[in-house]
Design a protein around this motif. Structure first.
Motif: not given
Length: 282
Positions: A152-174, A220-223
């Motif tokens: 897995v290659r990513a920028l700032y790999g030790e930075s946190a994100n409270s990412c959300v399941d798209p299925r939860d977004i969909a249920e909230a939309a419904v 630079a690599q991410a860019r």
């Protein structure tokens, strides 16, 4: 009648799956033939944000809309909302982004989302805003390198994100489309805890039962990687967003998913387990 735009997208197709077959539902896409397996009992219709006539036909007889737009910098929201109001639409549930609440976020994507929210609030129709953090499904962008190299290659790999399941977004939309009491409200949607890319890599490795390696990208690599896919203004916006994440701006966890759905937000481990085939070697 409920109109679901972006019906072939990550969230839109999940919304279609969750709307009761007892409801009158119309699914809109630029290529409605792609909706054959997604639409269920919903009526399908062609709708193109560049074609006002197609939007008018899609909106005919519609009471509520789930609105998704993705072409940053374009006036798709303005055009759609004008036609929706003329068609007599009562309520619009818009998919926005959590960054609009961050006073330090001033990149192209966030400014565009704020402008679109303002357009909806001033449209004269009832509105509800869904503001998700990053989608857990963004991890699918790692699938190819995981399958081929175990990396897995990513920028700032030790930075946190409270990412959300798209299925939860969909249920909230419904819930906001079909239950009263959500007009004039905005909901920030997050997962149950903030995770770093390195932690996500470790969880995927456990689920796959094989070692994975995390490799840190420098800016630079991410860019260079993003420039192969996006125009320069979007690349700058993505780099700015990543820098805010590095400073901790995306680590907050909220309770709106549970408020709307009546259950805790789904975890990254649960999402990954349900999508493990995408990461597994053939």
């Amino acid at each position: 009648m409920i109109l679901v735009t972006g019906a072939t997208g990550t969230v839109g197709r999940e919304v279609l799956r969750r709307l009761s077959p007892d409801l009158r539902v119309r699914a809109m896409a630029r290529q409605p033939d792609r909706l054959a397996q997604e639409s269920g009992t919903a009526e399908t219709v062609r709708g193109d944000y560049d074609d006002p006539e197609s939007l008018a036909l899609a909106l005919d007889g519609v009471d509520s809309v789930f609105l998704v737009t993705s072409r940053v910098g374009r006036d798709d929201d303005a055009r759609f909302l004008r036609i929706a109001r003329s068609a007599g639409v009562r309520h619009v549930v818009k998919l926005s982004a959590a960054a609009v609440e961050d006073g330090d976020a001033d990149d192209l994507i966030t400014r565009w989302q704020r402008e679109n929210e303002d357009l909806l609030r001033g449209s004269g129709m009832e509105w509800t805003l869904l503001r998700p953090r990053s989608f857990m499904s963004n991890a699918l962008s790692w699938a190819s390198s995981i399958r081929s190299d175990g990396v897995v290659r990513a920028l700032y790999g030790e930075s946190a994100n409270s990412c959300v399941d798209p299925r939860d977004i969909a249920e909230a939309a419904v819930r906001t489309l079909t239950a009263p009491g959500h007009a004039g409200r905005a909901y920030a949607l997050t997962g149950p805890r903030a995770l770093t890319a390195a932690e996500q890599t470790a969880q995927l490795a456990e689920l796959l039962g094989r070692p994975l390696r995390f490799e840190e990208l420098d800016p630079a690599q991410a860019r260079a990687q993003w420039s192969a896919r996006y125009p320069e203004p979007l690349v700058e916006a993505l780099l700015s967003s990543a820098e805010r994440q590095r400073r901790g701006a995306k680590a907050g966890v909220g309770g709106s998913v549970e408020e709307l759905t009546g259950r805790p937000a789904g975890s990254f481990r649960a999402w990954a387990g349900d999508h493990l085939a995408a990461f597994a070697r053939p």
